[in-house]
Design a protein around this motif. Structure first.
Motif, PDB file in Angstrom:
ATOM      1  N   VAL A 143       2.234  13.777   3.222  1.00  0.00           N
ATOM      2  CA  VAL A 143       1.885  14.406   4.493  1.00  0.00           C
ATOM      3  C   VAL A 143       0.900  15.516   4.161  1.00  0.00           C
ATOM      4  CG1 VAL A 143       2.692  15.800   6.432  1.00  0.00           C
ATOM      5  CG2 VAL A 143       4.077  13.874   5.611  1.00  0.00           C
ATOM      6  N   VAL A 144      -0.329  15.413   4.678  1.00  0.00           N
ATOM      7  CA  VAL A 144      -1.392  16.367   4.375  1.00  0.00           C
ATOM      8  C   VAL A 144      -1.556  17.317   5.555  1.00  0.00           C
ATOM      9  CG1 VAL A 144      -3.827  16.664   3.789  1.00  0.00           C
ATOM     10  CG2 VAL A 144      -2.554  14.685   2.909  1.00  0.00           C
ATOM     11  N   SER A 145      -1.380  18.613   5.284  1.00  0.00           N
ATOM     12  CA  SER A 145      -1.520  19.615   6.335  1.00  0.00           C
ATOM     13  C   SER A 145      -2.541  20.648   5.889  1.00  0.00           C
ATOM     14  CB  SER A 145      -0.172  20.291   6.614  1.00  0.00           C
ATOM     15  OG  SER A 145      -0.284  21.208   7.674  1.00  0.00           O
ATOM     16  N   GLY A 146      -3.427  21.038   6.824  1.00  0.00           N
ATOM     17  CA  GLY A 146      -4.554  21.845   6.390  1.00  0.00           C
ATOM     18  C   GLY A 146      -4.857  23.073   7.202  1.00  0.00           C
ATOM     19  N   ASP A 147      -3.856  23.718   7.832  1.00  0.00           N
ATOM     20  CA  ASP A 147      -4.180  24.934   8.572  1.00  0.00           C
ATOM     21  C   ASP A 147      -3.090  25.980   8.408  1.00  0.00           C
ATOM     22  OD1 ASP A 147      -2.117  24.053  10.167  1.00  0.00           O
ATOM     23  OD2 ASP A 147      -3.178  24.322  12.049  1.00  0.00           O
TER      24      ASP A 147
ATOM     25  N   ALA B 160       0.815  -1.214   0.000  1.00  0.00           N
ATOM     26  CA  ALA B 160       0.000   0.000   0.000  1.00  0.00           C
ATOM     27  C   ALA B 160       0.849   1.264   0.000  1.00  0.00           C
ATOM     28  CB  ALA B 160      -0.918   0.002   1.221  1.00  0.00           C
ATOM     29  N   ARG B 161       0.285   2.319  -0.564  1.00  0.00           N
ATOM     30  CA  ARG B 161       0.837   3.653  -0.405  1.00  0.00           C
ATOM     31  C   ARG B 161       0.252   4.248   0.872  1.00  0.00           C
ATOM     32  NH1 ARG B 161       3.451   5.466  -4.719  1.00  0.00           N
ATOM     33  NH2 ARG B 161       2.934   7.668  -4.530  1.00  0.00           N
ATOM     34  N   ARG B 162       0.948   5.250   1.435  1.00  0.00           N
ATOM     35  CA  ARG B 162       0.554   5.746   2.747  1.00  0.00           C
ATOM     36  C   ARG B 162       0.545   7.254   2.794  1.00  0.00           C
ATOM     37  NH1 ARG B 162       4.194   2.170   3.279  1.00  0.00           N
ATOM     38  NH2 ARG B 162       3.249   0.115   3.478  1.00  0.00           N
ATOM     39  N   LEU B 163      -0.422   7.776   3.570  1.00  0.00           N
ATOM     40  CA  LEU B 163      -0.437   9.215   3.843  1.00  0.00           C
ATOM     41  C   LEU B 163      -0.841   9.435   5.281  1.00  0.00           C
ATOM     42  CD1 LEU B 163      -3.581  10.486   4.006  1.00  0.00           C
ATOM     43  CD2 LEU B 163      -3.506  10.020   1.563  1.00  0.00           C
ATOM     44  N   VAL B 164      -0.444  10.589   5.798  1.00  0.00           N
ATOM     45  CA  VAL B 164      -0.822  10.980   7.144  1.00  0.00           C
ATOM     46  C   VAL B 164      -1.442  12.362   7.089  1.00  0.00           C
ATOM     47  CG1 VAL B 164       1.503  11.854   7.647  1.00  0.00           C
ATOM     48  CG2 VAL B 164      -0.053  11.324   9.533  1.00  0.00           C
ATOM     49  N   VAL B 165      -2.551  12.547   7.774  1.00  0.00           N
ATOM     50  CA  VAL B 165      -3.241  13.829   7.859  1.00  0.00           C
ATOM     51  C   VAL B 165      -2.915  14.439   9.214  1.00  0.00           C
ATOM     52  CG1 VAL B 165      -5.455  15.031   7.768  1.00  0.00           C
ATOM     53  CG2 VAL B 165      -5.105  12.959   6.389  1.00  0.00           C
ATOM     54  N   LEU B 166      -2.317  15.628   9.196  1.00  0.00           N
ATOM     55  CA  LEU B 166      -1.929  16.286  10.439  1.00  0.00           C
ATOM     56  C   LEU B 166      -3.114  16.967  11.104  1.00  0.00           C
ATOM     57  CD1 LEU B 166       1.471  17.897   9.362  1.00  0.00           C
ATOM     58  CD2 LEU B 166       1.068  15.674  10.437  1.00  0.00           C
ATOM     59  N   ASN B 167      -2.981  17.224  12.392  1.00  0.00           N
ATOM     60  CA  ASN B 167      -4.031  17.890  13.148  1.00  0.00           C
ATOM     61  C   ASN B 167      -4.070  19.379  12.837  1.00  0.00           C
ATOM     62  OD1 ASN B 167      -4.673  15.474  14.413  1.00  0.00           O
ATOM     63  ND2 ASN B 167      -3.263  15.833  16.105  1.00  0.00           N
ATOM     64  N   LEU B 168      -5.210  19.978  13.125  1.00  0.00           N
ATOM     65  CA  LEU B 168      -5.394  21.409  12.882  1.00  0.00           C
ATOM     66  C   LEU B 168      -4.979  22.259  14.075  1.00  0.00           C
ATOM     67  CD1 LEU B 168      -8.873  21.381  11.108  1.00  0.00           C
ATOM     68  CD2 LEU B 168      -6.630  21.650  10.041  1.00  0.00           C
ATOM     69  N   SER B 169      -4.962  21.673  15.257  1.00  0.00           N
ATOM     70  CA  SER B 169      -4.666  22.458  16.452  1.00  0.00           C
ATOM     71  C   SER B 169      -3.913  21.601  17.450  1.00  0.00           C
ATOM     72  CB  SER B 169      -5.961  22.982  17.092  1.00  0.00           C
ATOM     73  OG  SER B 169      -6.797  21.899  17.468  1.00  0.00           O
TER      74      SER B 169
ATOM     75  N   ASP C  70      -6.505  24.041   2.469  1.00  0.00           N
ATOM     76  CA  ASP C  70      -7.349  24.652   3.497  1.00  0.00           C
ATOM     77  C   ASP C  70      -8.397  23.621   3.906  1.00  0.00           C
ATOM     78  OD1 ASP C  70      -8.825  26.183   5.183  1.00  0.00           O
ATOM     79  OD2 ASP C  70      -9.556  27.588   3.664  1.00  0.00           O
ATOM     80  N   LEU C  71      -8.195  23.005   5.064  1.00  0.00           N
ATOM     81  CA  LEU C  71      -9.084  21.936   5.511  1.00  0.00           C
ATOM     82  C   LEU C  71      -9.838  22.275   6.783  1.00  0.00           C
ATOM     83  CD1 LEU C  71      -6.734  18.850   4.967  1.00  0.00           C
ATOM     84  CD2 LEU C  71      -8.480  19.747   3.409  1.00  0.00           C
ATOM     85  N   ALA C  72      -9.664  23.494   7.294  1.00  0.00           N
ATOM     86  CA  ALA C  72     -10.234  23.849   8.583  1.00  0.00           C
ATOM     87  C   ALA C  72     -11.670  24.332   8.452  1.00  0.00           C
ATOM     88  CB  ALA C  72      -9.386  24.927   9.249  1.00  0.00           C
ATOM     89  N   ALA C  73     -12.564  23.701   9.214  1.00  0.00           N
ATOM     90  CA  ALA C  73     -13.945  24.161   9.258  1.00  0.00           C
ATOM     91  C   ALA C  73     -14.085  25.310  10.248  1.00  0.00           C
ATOM     92  CB  ALA C  73     -14.873  23.016   9.653  1.00  0.00           C
ATOM     93  N   ASP C  74     -13.378  25.202  11.384  1.00  0.00           N
ATOM     94  CA  ASP C  74     -13.510  26.219  12.428  1.00  0.00           C
ATOM     95  C   ASP C  74     -12.203  26.447  13.178  1.00  0.00           C
ATOM     96  OD1 ASP C  74     -13.259  23.894  13.842  1.00  0.00           O
ATOM     97  OD2 ASP C  74     -15.299  23.893  14.626  1.00  0.00           O
ATOM     98  N   GLY C  75     -11.091  26.031  12.590  1.00  0.00           N
ATOM     99  CA  GLY C  75      -9.808  26.169  13.249  1.00  0.00           C
ATOM    100  C   GLY C  75      -9.423  24.971  14.082  1.00  0.00           C
ATOM    101  N   VAL C  76     -10.393  24.135  14.427  1.00  0.00           N
ATOM    102  CA  VAL C  76     -10.137  22.952  15.241  1.00  0.00           C
ATOM    103  C   VAL C  76     -10.589  21.685  14.524  1.00  0.00           C
ATOM    104  CG1 VAL C  76     -10.659  21.789  17.417  1.00  0.00           C
ATOM    105  CG2 VAL C  76     -10.362  24.270  17.378  1.00  0.00           C
ATOM    106  N   THR C  77     -11.722  21.778  13.826  1.00  0.00           N
ATOM    107  CA  THR C  77     -12.341  20.628  13.183  1.00  0.00           C
ATOM    108  C   THR C  77     -12.067  20.627  11.687  1.00  0.00           C
ATOM    109  OG1 THR C  77     -14.116  20.741  14.817  1.00  0.00           O
ATOM    110  CG2 THR C  77     -14.510  19.397  12.847  1.00  0.00           C
ATOM    111  N   HIS C  78     -11.787  19.443  11.140  1.00  0.00           N
ATOM    112  CA  HIS C  78     -11.597  19.336   9.697  1.00  0.00           C
ATOM    113  C   HIS C  78     -12.933  19.473   8.967  1.00  0.00           C
ATOM    114  CE1 HIS C  78      -7.681  17.622  10.810  1.00  0.00           C
ATOM    115  NE2 HIS C  78      -7.303  17.895   9.584  1.00  0.00           N
ATOM    116  N   ASP C  79     -12.906  20.220   7.870  1.00  0.00           N
ATOM    117  CA  ASP C  79     -14.054  20.315   6.981  1.00  0.00           C
ATOM    118  C   ASP C  79     -14.138  19.009   6.197  1.00  0.00           C
ATOM    119  OD1 ASP C  79     -15.309  20.817   4.268  1.00  0.00           O
ATOM    120  OD2 ASP C  79     -15.773  22.716   5.243  1.00  0.00           O
TER     121      ASP C  79
END
Length: 305
Positions: free
Chosen positions: A250-254, A212-221, A279-288
């Motif tokens: 590596v996916v970063s969204g804030d 498999a290929r792999r990715l990691v989604v980082l946290n927003l806060s 840009d993945l932030a719905a409210d700065g804390v939660t992912h859209d």
């Protein structure tokens, strides 16, 4: 159809599952089983079953939209001041299923059918686990045990382990990992939901050996357990525990991505991964969820594995 395995626990895994459930894929969730707080902690303290809370959240996140009432029932938390106070209905139901089936995977498959789950929900281990961590304290360290205590402790985490140290991953989990086209880690509490999957030796080896290929989604806060840890620090910490495991994205969204893109990009490259900023932030804390689904869809489908 692409086969995707998502690793995590709690609200972070729920976010990725809500996004991934929108894609035309065969989805499996591998869920941590070290929760010892709240309702799950009360249940595991008196009954020899897996802590149900994170498993319930994954089931609810992937429930068939046509069974919204069943999903809402699973999420209903008892109020009041008696023995049911604070327990979600789903935790009680899962506890009953886990007692009725010797193999917890069978219990979760039954729960998945009740909710029309759009993913198969698997525990990372068929044995309840505990998290043990060393925290910096003055010139030395102190050791604490318990997912909840690690999550809320003061002091920087310097090392984290699973107990029992000789625990094994569920066979069904290892099979799903080996058969997947993609592995998706995060978002989620770094030391207590994301990294634990890499602390089980046979699970880490299976991840590293898979095609498999792999990715990691980082946290927003930031969270309490990673207070002061930069995004690059998150990636560096992941690399430390991911021996033999290569990541591709590596996916970063804030906004923190823009604050220090060079160090984050360098950290991603240390994983042999490409940094994907969006840009993945719905409210700065939660992912859209819609935005996250679009990014994941582009990577999983267009990259193709």
């Amino acid at each position: 159809m692409l086969k995707v395995v998502a690793f995590g626990g709690g609200r972070g895994l729920s976010a990725s599952l809500l996004a991934l459930s929108r894609l035309d894929i065969e989805l499996t969730a591998v869920v941590t089983v070290a929760d010892d707080g709240g309702s799950s902690g009360d249940i595991r303290a008196t009954r020899p079953v897996l802590p149900p809370g994170d498993l319930r959240k994954a089931l609810v996140a992937t429930a068939d939209p046509d069974r919204i009432e069943a999903a809402q029932l699973f999420s209903h938390r008892f109020a009041g001041d008696d023995f049911l106070t604070g327990h979600p209905v789903g935790n009680v139901v899962l506890t009953a299923l886990l007692e009725r089936h010797a193999n917890p995977v069978e219990a979760l498959d039954v729960a998945g059918r009740l909710l029309g789950s759009r993913a198969r929900i698997l525990p990372m281990s068929c044995t309840p686990l505990d998290i043990e961590a060393d925290l910096a304290e003055g010139p030395g360290t102190r050791t604490i045990v318990g997912q909840h205590d690690v999550a809320v402790a003061d002091g920087a985490v310097t090392d984290v382990r699973l107990l029992p140290a000789d625990a094994y991953a569920c066979p069904e989990t290892l099979a799903a990992v080996a058969d997947a086209d993609w592995h998706v880690f995060g978002p989620g509490s770094w030391y207590t939901s994301v990294i634990p999957h890499l602390l089980l030796p046979d699970l880490r080896e299976a991840v590293g050996a898979a095609r498999a290929r792999r990715l990691v989604v980082l946290n927003l806060s930031e969270e309490k357990e990673t207070d002061g840890l930069t995004l690059a620090g998150h990636v560096d910490t992941l690399r430390r525990y991911a021996e033999g495991v290569r990541f591709h994205y590596v996916v970063s969204g804030d906004a923190r991505t823009l604050a220090d893109p060079e160090s984050l990009n360098s950290a991603a490259q240390s994983l042999e991964a490409e940094l994907v900023a969006a840009d993945l932030a719905a409210d700065g804390v939660t992912h859209d969820v819609t935005a996250l689904a679009a990014v994941l869809g582009n990577l999983l489908v267009e990259d193709g594995g």
